[in-house]
Design an enzyme around this catalytic site. Structure first.
Site, mmCIF file in Angstrom:
data_model
loop_
_atom_site.group_PDB
_atom_site.id
_atom_site.type_symbol
_atom_site.label_atom_id
_atom_site.label_comp_id
_atom_site.label_asym_id
_atom_site.label_seq_id
_atom_site.Cartn_x
_atom_site.Cartn_y
_atom_site.Cartn_z
ATOM 1 N N HIS A 51 -8.631 -45.578 53.638
ATOM 2 C CA HIS A 51 -8.009 -45.707 52.320
ATOM 3 C C HIS A 51 -6.866 -44.715 52.204
ATOM 4 O O HIS A 51 -7.094 -43.504 52.257
ATOM 5 C CB HIS A 51 -9.041 -45.435 51.220
ATOM 6 C CG HIS A 51 -10.078 -46.518 51.130
ATOM 7 N ND1 HIS A 51 -10.172 -47.368 50.062
ATOM 8 C CD2 HIS A 51 -11.038 -46.898 52.013
ATOM 9 C CE1 HIS A 51 -11.168 -48.225 50.267
ATOM 10 N NE2 HIS A 51 -11.707 -47.954 51.444
ATOM 11 N N GLN B 247 -13.607 -51.584 48.256
ATOM 12 C CA GLN B 247 -14.143 -52.003 49.555
ATOM 13 C C GLN B 247 -15.558 -52.574 49.425
ATOM 14 O O GLN B 247 -15.922 -53.529 50.096
ATOM 15 C CB GLN B 247 -14.123 -50.824 50.524
ATOM 16 C CG GLN B 247 -14.519 -51.236 51.936
ATOM 17 C CD GLN B 247 -14.440 -50.094 52.921
ATOM 18 O OE1 GLN B 247 -13.597 -49.203 52.788
ATOM 19 N NE2 GLN B 247 -15.311 -50.096 53.915
ATOM 20 N N CYS C 6 -6.445 -50.925 46.972
ATOM 21 C CA CYS C 6 -7.452 -50.308 46.118
ATOM 22 C C CYS C 6 -7.036 -50.443 44.653
ATOM 23 O O CYS C 6 -5.910 -50.135 44.284
ATOM 24 C CB CYS C 6 -7.596 -48.847 46.528
ATOM 25 S SG CYS C 6 -7.673 -47.669 45.204
ATOM 26 N N GLU C 7 -7.953 -50.958 43.840
ATOM 27 C CA GLU C 7 -7.580 -51.233 42.454
ATOM 28 C C GLU C 7 -7.503 -49.969 41.603
ATOM 29 O O GLU C 7 -6.996 -50.003 40.494
ATOM 30 C CB GLU C 7 -8.538 -52.249 41.821
ATOM 31 C CG GLU C 7 -9.939 -51.759 41.590
ATOM 32 C CD GLU C 7 -10.817 -52.863 40.998
ATOM 33 O OE1 GLU C 7 -10.466 -54.044 41.107
ATOM 34 O OE2 GLU C 7 -11.866 -52.522 40.429
ATOM 35 N N HIS C 8 -7.991 -48.858 42.117
ATOM 36 C CA HIS C 8 -7.910 -47.620 41.342
ATOM 37 C C HIS C 8 -6.557 -46.928 41.484
ATOM 38 O O HIS C 8 -6.134 -46.201 40.597
ATOM 39 C CB HIS C 8 -9.012 -46.644 41.771
ATOM 40 C CG HIS C 8 -10.385 -47.129 41.401
ATOM 41 N ND1 HIS C 8 -11.527 -46.734 42.057
ATOM 42 C CD2 HIS C 8 -10.777 -47.996 40.441
ATOM 43 C CE1 HIS C 8 -12.563 -47.341 41.511
ATOM 44 N NE2 HIS C 8 -12.141 -48.110 40.540
ATOM 45 N N HIS C 9 -5.894 -47.100 42.640
ATOM 46 C CA HIS C 9 -4.632 -46.412 42.881
ATOM 47 C C HIS C 9 -3.487 -47.345 43.270
ATOM 48 O O HIS C 9 -2.366 -46.866 43.487
ATOM 49 C CB HIS C 9 -4.800 -45.387 44.009
ATOM 50 C CG HIS C 9 -5.804 -44.313 43.719
ATOM 51 N ND1 HIS C 9 -7.126 -44.406 44.098
ATOM 52 C CD2 HIS C 9 -5.675 -43.140 43.070
ATOM 53 C CE1 HIS C 9 -7.774 -43.333 43.702
ATOM 54 N NE2 HIS C 9 -6.924 -42.545 43.062
ATOM 55 N N CYS D 152 -5.330 -43.946 49.635
ATOM 56 C CA CYS D 152 -5.464 -43.099 48.433
ATOM 57 C C CYS D 152 -6.287 -41.856 48.754
ATOM 58 O O CYS D 152 -6.242 -40.860 48.037
ATOM 59 C CB CYS D 152 -6.077 -43.875 47.272
ATOM 60 S SG CYS D 152 -7.719 -44.517 47.576
HETATM 61 ZN ZN LIG Z 1 -8.124 -45.616 45.646
#
Ligand SMILES: [Zn+2]
Length: 202
Positions: A160, A132, A90-93, A162
């Site tokens: 996920h 995703q 996941c590119e956010h976390h 995260c």
């Molecule tokens: Zn994430």
């Protein structure tokens, strides 16, 4: 159709800089108050750098190379490949998400793709920093544009970390995304048939 296609120039990213990643990992370890000299951590920065290189290897691959129709083979019925394992980040976390990808398509003029190519396509896109939703549409769009089938449907179910390891801690929560193109989009019955086959019902 065009609203599913992200406008982005295909620029190949530069090669991975393992030393730079290792430096960053050292900073994280320092930041959380760890002792960088502790035996268990001595090789961690290098190991993590290599892991990141592997988990993002799809950034340095051209996914269209996998979309080459099988010569000679002709098939006109719906093709469904279920349960392709995917592992992405996941590119956010920068936290992994893992799950299953299901790909369905209706061939046009008999053009089909080897099953392993579908798996490779999913892998190339999953080994990138992803969301995703984008992973799902990237696979669908590339298949639709490269193979030119009558329809494509991609469904991904993933967990996920995260979400399951932190924050709201919804253990086992699954996120389901789908991308539906061509005939699957215009014909609800075909779409329902594919969805039933993906879910294992006849
Ligand atoms: Zn994430």
């Amino acid at each position: 159709m065009s609203k599913f296609t992200e406008e982005k120039p295909e620029v190949m990213p530069r090669p991975v800089d393992l030393d730079l990643i290792a430096q960053g990992v050292r900073l994280i370890l320092e930041g959380i108050g760890e002792d960088l000299e502790r035996p268990g951590l001595v090789d961690t920065p290098t190991r993590v750098a290599e892991m990141f290189a592997e988990l993002t290897s799809g950034m340095r691959e051209d996914p269209t190379q996998h979309v080459v129709p099988l010569p000679g083979d002709k098939h006109d019925e719906m093709v469904i490949v279920k349960d392709i394992s995917i592992a992405s980040m996941c590119e956010h976390h920068l936290a992994p998400f893992v799950g299953k990808c299901h790909i369905a398509y209706i061939p046009k003029q008999g053009r089909i793709l080897g099953i392993s190519k579908l798996a490779r396509l999913a892998e190339t896109f999953s080994r990138r920093l992803q969301l995703q939703e984008r992973l799902t549409t990237d696979i669908a769009n590339t298949l639709f544009e490269g193979l030119k089938p009558l329809g494509v449907m991609v469904v991904i179910e993933a967990e996920h970390t995260c979400m399951t390891l932190r924050g709201v801690r919804k253990a086992d929560a699954k996120t389901v995304t789908s991308a539906v193109l061509g005939g699957f989009r215009s014909d609800p019955r075909t779409r329902a048939e594919a969805m039933a086959l993906i879910k294992g019902k006849e």
